[in-house]
Design an enzyme around this catalytic site. Structure first.
Site, PDB file in Angstrom:
ATOM      1  N   SER A  85      46.862  28.197   8.222  1.00 27.90           N
ATOM      2  CA  SER A  85      46.547  27.456   6.993  1.00 27.90           C
ATOM      3  C   SER A  85      45.736  26.190   7.216  1.00 27.90           C
ATOM      4  O   SER A  85      45.325  25.545   6.242  1.00 27.90           O
ATOM      5  CB  SER A  85      47.838  27.105   6.245  1.00 27.90           C
ATOM      6  OG  SER A  85      48.300  28.211   5.511  1.00 27.90           O
ATOM      7  N   LYS A  88      42.523  25.863   5.345  1.00 24.95           N
ATOM      8  CA  LYS A  88      42.382  25.264   4.011  1.00 24.95           C
ATOM      9  C   LYS A  88      41.635  23.936   4.045  1.00 24.95           C
ATOM     10  O   LYS A  88      41.170  23.460   2.998  1.00 24.95           O
ATOM     11  CB  LYS A  88      43.754  25.092   3.374  1.00 24.95           C
ATOM     12  CG  LYS A  88      44.475  26.406   3.064  1.00 24.95           C
ATOM     13  CD  LYS A  88      45.788  26.164   2.346  1.00 24.95           C
ATOM     14  CE  LYS A  88      46.463  27.468   1.940  1.00 24.95           C
ATOM     15  NZ  LYS A  88      47.226  28.070   3.032  1.00 24.95           N
ATOM     16  N   SER A 147      50.724  24.021   0.542  1.00 21.86           N
ATOM     17  CA  SER A 147      49.958  25.067   1.226  1.00 21.86           C
ATOM     18  C   SER A 147      49.985  26.373   0.443  1.00 21.86           C
ATOM     19  O   SER A 147      50.029  27.462   1.027  1.00 21.86           O
ATOM     20  CB  SER A 147      50.481  25.288   2.647  1.00 21.86           C
ATOM     21  OG  SER A 147      49.524  25.979   3.427  1.00 21.86           O
ATOM     22  N   LYS A 265      46.903  18.846   7.748  1.00 20.83           N
ATOM     23  CA  LYS A 265      47.303  20.192   7.300  1.00 20.83           C
ATOM     24  C   LYS A 265      48.040  20.948   8.396  1.00 20.83           C
ATOM     25  O   LYS A 265      47.647  20.937   9.560  1.00 20.83           O
ATOM     26  CB  LYS A 265      46.046  20.983   6.912  1.00 20.83           C
ATOM     27  CG  LYS A 265      46.338  22.236   6.147  1.00 20.83           C
ATOM     28  CD  LYS A 265      46.743  21.918   4.709  1.00 20.83           C
ATOM     29  CE  LYS A 265      47.404  23.106   4.030  1.00 20.83           C
ATOM     30  NZ  LYS A 265      48.719  23.446   4.588  1.00 20.83           N
TER      31      LYS A 265
END
Length: 441
Positions: A85, A88, A147, A265
């Site tokens: 993730s 992202k 997320s 993140k």
């Protein structure tokens, strides 16, 4: 007797065969020792030689200065790996670019597509149904804080028409930003075919923070309730956030909070392991970290803390040239057709490096590039660019980092009158003529 003579003649031949046999054995042993390990070396635990901090990281790690991009620590930093993730970050960058260009706004209403509503449930999501309407801002926060994969796909489809079309935009952007190892196959990072190196991921984070400081307003949100009817707010997966410290909803993770952390993140899929791209600021120093493939949710934060401790404890900022100051070999710059023939020059910004504490850094000027003469013609305005100057820092390991800043005019210089310019031309003519005569002798 005859038999003895025969054996004597055969001895050299037998000795030769034995030598060839022994040589063959030795070569075979060497070949076995040199044969490559069939395991994927990229995922093996790094040796102490390239991991002096002893990070418990199976993939890669990097620590950089957010301002200059200077690498303070690296381990397998150029190996492309699945980022999960952390992907992202590119999605978020593109959306912020769209808002900055006024093609989108935070108040834009996004209608959930069938594609977004069909996002596989094996990951973080906010359970969007087809046709649901939410503001771009709410979906963006859900993507950053929780997320949420379905929110991410909804935003990707809104921007580009479909997730796949958005992925093409991601790869185009990666190429434009110089992310050489990046190859995106989804907007979420759920696909293990998305790969990027720790170095390129840290570079993406650096660009994101440089171009869109507002990103931190969202990445540092501790908890967020997406819908009023939701029983409890979503908790930011970044358990290192300083903002978790005083939030009762973050009670279970507050022991991992780290002073100064306000982004970026997390990520996890089985192929990638537990990953984290983080950033923290203390005083005038902001650091960016990336760890890829750790063993657990908490491990990614513990290993990040080691990197941040190293950066903040072992390095300090060294300013070579302060902003708005003159440098010795370009205190003034020659100009044409002005009231004066030169203009005072100063640096537009400072020249600063992160250097090891208690060491004498090797810093030197490597380049001075003034603009061509046809661009240095009066009138000259205050703070008009006159050229650039470059300094290089060489750290104890031999790594070099360069920083280039603009040289600008410290004052206005008006264009000279035709009378002044005529007499200056006459003077220059006779000075040149006299010099030419002198040079004859």
């Amino acid at each position: 007797m005859k038999r003895n003579r025969t054996l004597a003649r055969l001895k050299p031949f037998i000795a030769g065969l034995l030598a060839v046999w022994l040589l063959t054995l030795m070569m075979g042993s060497a070949i076995v020792e040199a044969a490559p390990d069939k395991k994927d070396n990229k995922t093996q635990t790094p040796t102490q030689n390239n991991n002096p901090l002893g990070l418990d990281v199976q993939g890669a790690a990097i620590l950089i200065d957010a301002v200059t991009g200077q690498v303070l620590y690296g381990m397998n930093a150029d190996t492309p790996l699945p980022p999960a993730s952390m992907t992202k970050l590119m999605t978020e960058y593109i959306i912020l670019e769209e808002i900055s260009a006024k093609r989108q706004s935070w108040d834009t209403v996004v209608t959930t597509s069938k594609e977004a509503a069909s996002t596989p449930p094996d990951g973080s999501q906010i359970y969007l149904a087809e046709g649901d309407k939410h503001t771009l801002k709410d979906l963006y926060i859900a993507m950053e804080v929780g997320s949420a994969n379905d929110a991410t796909v909804a935003l990707a489809g809104h921007i580009a028409g479909s997730e796949q079309a958005f992925v093409e935009k991601m790869n185009e952007t990666a190429q434009k930003l110089g992310l050489k190892t990046a190859h995106f196959t989804s907007a979420t990072g759920l696909l293990e075919t998305t790969i990027i190196s720790a170095r390129d991921l840290s570079k993406l984070a650096q660009i994101l923070l440089r171009d869109h400081k507002e990103f931190l307003d969202y990445s540092k949100i501790s908890t967020y309730k997406f819908r009023e009817r939701d029983k409890k707010p979503m908790l930011n997966w970044n358990w290192m956030l300083e903002s978790h410290k005083n939030n009762p909803d973050a009670k279970g993770v507050r022991h991992l909070a780290y002073d100064g952390v306000d982004g970026l993140k997390t990520g996890f899929i089985s192929k990638a392991g537990y990953c984290f791209a983080g950033t923290a600021q203390r005083g005038d120093t902001r650091l960016i970290t990336v760890v890829m493939n750790t063993k657990s949710k908490e491990a990614r934060f513990r290993e990040t803390a080691k990197l941040l401790d190293y950066g903040f404890n072992e390095f300090e900022r060294k300013t070579v040239v302060a902003p708005k100051t003159a440098i010795e070999n370009a205190a003034t710059v020659n100009i044409k057709k002005g009231v004066s023939t030169e203009v005072p020059a100063i640096t537009k910004s400072d020249i600063t490096f992160l250097v090891k504490k208690n060491s004498e850094p090797k810093i030197e000027q490597t380049r001075l590039d003034l603009l061509p003469e046809d661009q240095l013609i009066a009138p000259i305005s205050k703070e008009q660019k006159l050229g650039t100057v470059t300094y290089k820092y060489t750290d104890p390991s031999g790594q070099t980092v360069e920083k280039t800043v603009d040289l600008i005019a410290s004052e206005d210089v008006e264009k000279g009158s035709w009378w002044r310019l005529m007499f200056r031309a006459i003077k220059d003519f006779f000075v040149g003529l006299f010099k030419g005569i002198v040079d004859l002798f």
